[in-house]
Motif scaffolding. Structure first.
Motif, mmCIF file in Angstrom:
data_model
loop_
_atom_site.group_PDB
_atom_site.id
_atom_site.type_symbol
_atom_site.label_atom_id
_atom_site.label_comp_id
_atom_site.label_asym_id
_atom_site.label_seq_id
_atom_site.Cartn_x
_atom_site.Cartn_y
_atom_site.Cartn_z
ATOM 1 N N PRO A 23 -94.057 20.807 74.539
ATOM 2 C CA PRO A 23 -93.031 20.248 73.648
ATOM 3 C C PRO A 23 -91.840 19.717 74.441
ATOM 4 N N GLY A 24 -91.405 18.539 74.070
ATOM 5 C CA GLY A 24 -90.239 17.934 74.713
ATOM 6 C C GLY A 24 -90.530 17.260 76.039
ATOM 7 N N PRO A 27 -92.575 10.906 78.880
ATOM 8 C CA PRO A 27 -93.803 10.097 78.917
ATOM 9 C C PRO A 27 -94.489 10.175 80.286
ATOM 10 N N THR A 46 -98.167 11.835 76.480
ATOM 11 C CA THR A 46 -97.198 12.388 75.549
ATOM 12 C C THR A 46 -97.447 11.753 74.193
ATOM 13 N N ILE A 47 -97.863 12.582 73.257
ATOM 14 C CA ILE A 47 -98.148 12.135 71.897
ATOM 15 C C ILE A 47 -97.144 12.822 70.976
ATOM 16 N N ARG A 48 -96.580 12.054 70.084
ATOM 17 C CA ARG A 48 -95.580 12.577 69.155
ATOM 18 C C ARG A 48 -96.269 13.352 68.030
ATOM 19 N N LEU A 49 -95.806 14.572 67.777
ATOM 20 C CA LEU A 49 -96.299 15.379 66.668
ATOM 21 C C LEU A 49 -95.466 15.032 65.442
ATOM 22 N N GLU A 50 -96.118 14.455 64.435
ATOM 23 C CA GLU A 50 -95.414 14.066 63.212
ATOM 24 C C GLU A 50 -95.743 15.053 62.106
#
Length: 183
Positions: A23-24, A27, A46-50
């Motif tokens: 987390p955090g 890239p 780095t993939i964004r957790l939505e």
């Protein structure tokens, strides 16, 4: 974080497995983080957790599991991206979405334990946005059985109560033996 380790069968030279989430993290693309002999761990991307307000029930299902986990979806690619022909395409905290991706035979789906901070973040999101839906049992249509049903059944039957009964043979009608037919 993806771990590359030697395969255990002759059909797979390498075993690729998602082992952690960061987390955090900034890239990156396949940055080597740790090496132990032939086993290497990479920061694959780095993939964004939505999180979505309408999916809080799925997040609560995930958090209620023995080990709350995020689902990491990897997909083989045609373009060579060293050190693997894999790309991380999706990360979700929804148990229901994870199950949907497991149905696809082309994707590699791994469950990775959530760090404590991520568990707290998802729980806070659910506490803020979850709305309990009241279960409403669907009722059958009420059919009126006291109405008269004209025009149904055989017109030779005089009784209204049993319109689906087979008609009786008239007293002077010939039997099967008289007509030469099998009966």
């Amino acid at each position: 974080m993806i771990r590359k380790s030697p395969g255990v069968t002759r059909w797979a030279a390498w075993n690729w497995k998602a082992v952690a989430v960061l987390p955090g993290a900034g890239p990156e693309s396949w940055k080597e983080l740790r090496r132990d002999g032939e086993t290497v761990e990479y920061h694959a991307g780095t993939i964004r957790l939505e999180l979505h307000r309408t999916d809080t029930e799925a997040y609560l299902t995930t958090l209620a599991g023995r080990t709350p986990s995020v689902c990491v979806v990897m997909r083989p690619t045609e373009k060579p991206t060293p050190p693997a022909n894999l790309e991380v395409v999706f990360v979700t905290a929804s148990a229901f979405e994870a199950q949907d991706y497991c149905d696809n035979a082309e994707d590699i789906v791994e469950l990775v334990p959530m760090p404590a901070g991520l568990v707290a973040f998802v729980q806070e999101f659910c506490d803020t946005h979850h709305e309990e839906e009241v279960f409403v049992k669907r009722r059958r249509d009420r059919i009126r059985t006291d109405r008269q049903e004209n025009g149904k059944g055989d017109s030779r039957i005089r009784q209204v109560s049993d319109v689906y009964r087979a008609p009786r043979r008239a007293a002077n009608a010939p039997t099967g033996a008289d007509t030469g037919t099998d009966g």
